[in-house]
Design an enzyme around this catalytic site. Sequence first.
Site, mmCIF file in Angstrom:
data_model
loop_
_atom_site.group_PDB
_atom_site.id
_atom_site.type_symbol
_atom_site.label_atom_id
_atom_site.label_comp_id
_atom_site.label_asym_id
_atom_site.label_seq_id
_atom_site.Cartn_x
_atom_site.Cartn_y
_atom_site.Cartn_z
ATOM 1 N N GLU A 54 15.464 -5.476 50.150
ATOM 2 C CA GLU A 54 15.270 -4.433 51.146
ATOM 3 C C GLU A 54 14.310 -4.861 52.250
ATOM 4 O O GLU A 54 14.529 -4.568 53.420
ATOM 5 C CB GLU A 54 14.732 -3.163 50.463
ATOM 6 C CG GLU A 54 14.875 -1.945 51.345
ATOM 7 C CD GLU A 54 14.517 -0.657 50.608
ATOM 8 O OE1 GLU A 54 14.086 -0.739 49.442
ATOM 9 O OE2 GLU A 54 14.659 0.412 51.222
ATOM 10 N N ASP A 55 13.266 -5.565 51.888
ATOM 11 C CA ASP A 55 12.188 -5.807 52.848
ATOM 12 C C ASP A 55 12.101 -7.230 53.396
ATOM 13 O O ASP A 55 11.225 -7.522 54.209
ATOM 14 C CB ASP A 55 10.832 -5.450 52.206
ATOM 15 C CG ASP A 55 10.728 -3.968 51.881
ATOM 16 O OD1 ASP A 55 11.527 -3.199 52.457
ATOM 17 O OD2 ASP A 55 9.879 -3.586 51.068
#
Length: 495
Positions: A82-83
């Site tokens: 996600e990051d």
Amino acid sequence: MTNIKFTILNKEEILKERTDWTKEEIELISKAVSFSQEKHKEQKRNNGEPYANHVIITGRILAELNMDTTTIVAGVLHDILEDTETTEKEFEKEFGKEILFLVKSVTKLPKLKYQGEERYAESLRKFFVSMASDVRVVVIKLADRLHNMQTLENVREDKRKRIALETLEIHAKLATKFGMQILKVQLEELAFPYAFPDEYKKTKELAGLIDATSDKRLKDITQNIKFVLDTYAVEYIEIQYRIKHLYSLYQKLRKYDMDITKIYDVVALRIILKDLGDCYKTLGLIHSEYKPMPGRIKDYIARPKANGYRSLHTTVFTKDGQTSEIQIRTKEMHDEAEYGIASHLHYKEIGKNKSKEEILRKTGWTKNLLDIQKEMEHRDDFMHHLKTDLFEKRVFVFTPKGDVIDLPEGASVIDFAFAVHTNIGAKISGAKINGKLESLETILQRGDIIEIITNKKSHPSQKWLEHVKTSFAKRQIHKYLEKVEKEQVKIDVKK
Ligand code: MN
């Protein structure tokens, strides 16, 4: 700008939790930690701390919960997709299909936000459906949340309350649903002061009064119980006592007008035994030593709670003019009560010729998840189920002769009368509660002693239906009304 030096956590943070790692496990954890540190190296937490510290602590929490290494590693890697720019292809090449699946599932989980009851049910539904294929995904998500709550003070003030409310309404309730007491308690205790600051202060004050006197008292009771068990040669593993955690105390206080003297399990003793037979034997010994309070004996071994919780509970008069709840259970039941679903995903169980699927099937968890999913296909039913199963509480009240009548919370005098006897219900005209005349609609409180006054001329009316809670009373009233209607028709025909 202040210049704070942050400790940079490393693999030891996780490895210190256990002594029996295999060489392969240590290598895999080290690799995951280095990979995360490299990928997150440009990122910082709100307080300026290196981002990788967050995922390492998530891994440590999973190790504390005795989760298997696959889950711990997925925890360390849970924010990578996600990051960071890492592709699924690269991830799979490094860590394989299973860990990729777990991290993808964590990433894909719907963002839960508490937005009132309706939406909350919907969010929970999505959550269950998306994670049902693997419960480890939820455990990772809860570990992630726990660390976020531990560091909530670093979040902007206006956001804290919302996050704390979400935690209480969603994450803590999920932990409850999965029987993970240990996570539920921590999440609630961290969220409570931010979600309801004034109520938190008040509850803490009230608990403090109990706390100050209970330690010595509980030590004495513990000593005495040990003596009794030794005398009758019952082997116990441990006797511990606990003071109810603040959020759960607060929820009870709310129901009893903040009157702490009405709450019987503020302190509870826990007797942990070797085997099942000893549980009932111990209950008998306790009752011959201390007088039990009527209506407070609960056999959750014969009838476990919806989340699988098993234990015997009783409240006894402890000879010092006070009462105490005593919980009796085996070590296995105790671990299940503390760790819930996670106790079945224990690292020692997994891998020893047993697959996770097998363990979950054996322990009934697969079935449980399927049931939950099915329930949630009808959302209203689901909310109803959540409410009745997890939250509906019982009140125990007495007849003048001391018989215990067990009713759902909110039951009225009319419910009581029908529960005692159908004819008494049908002929009720008034009632004395604790010696005082009260109306038929009066809602009963725990411990009330109710004397029913009957009158031959009295009979049920349509209006009664608005004041009953039990389906038994409702049925009886309907029956009577239907009968009267039929007779009315007969009379009309004769005319
Ligand atoms: Mn995270």
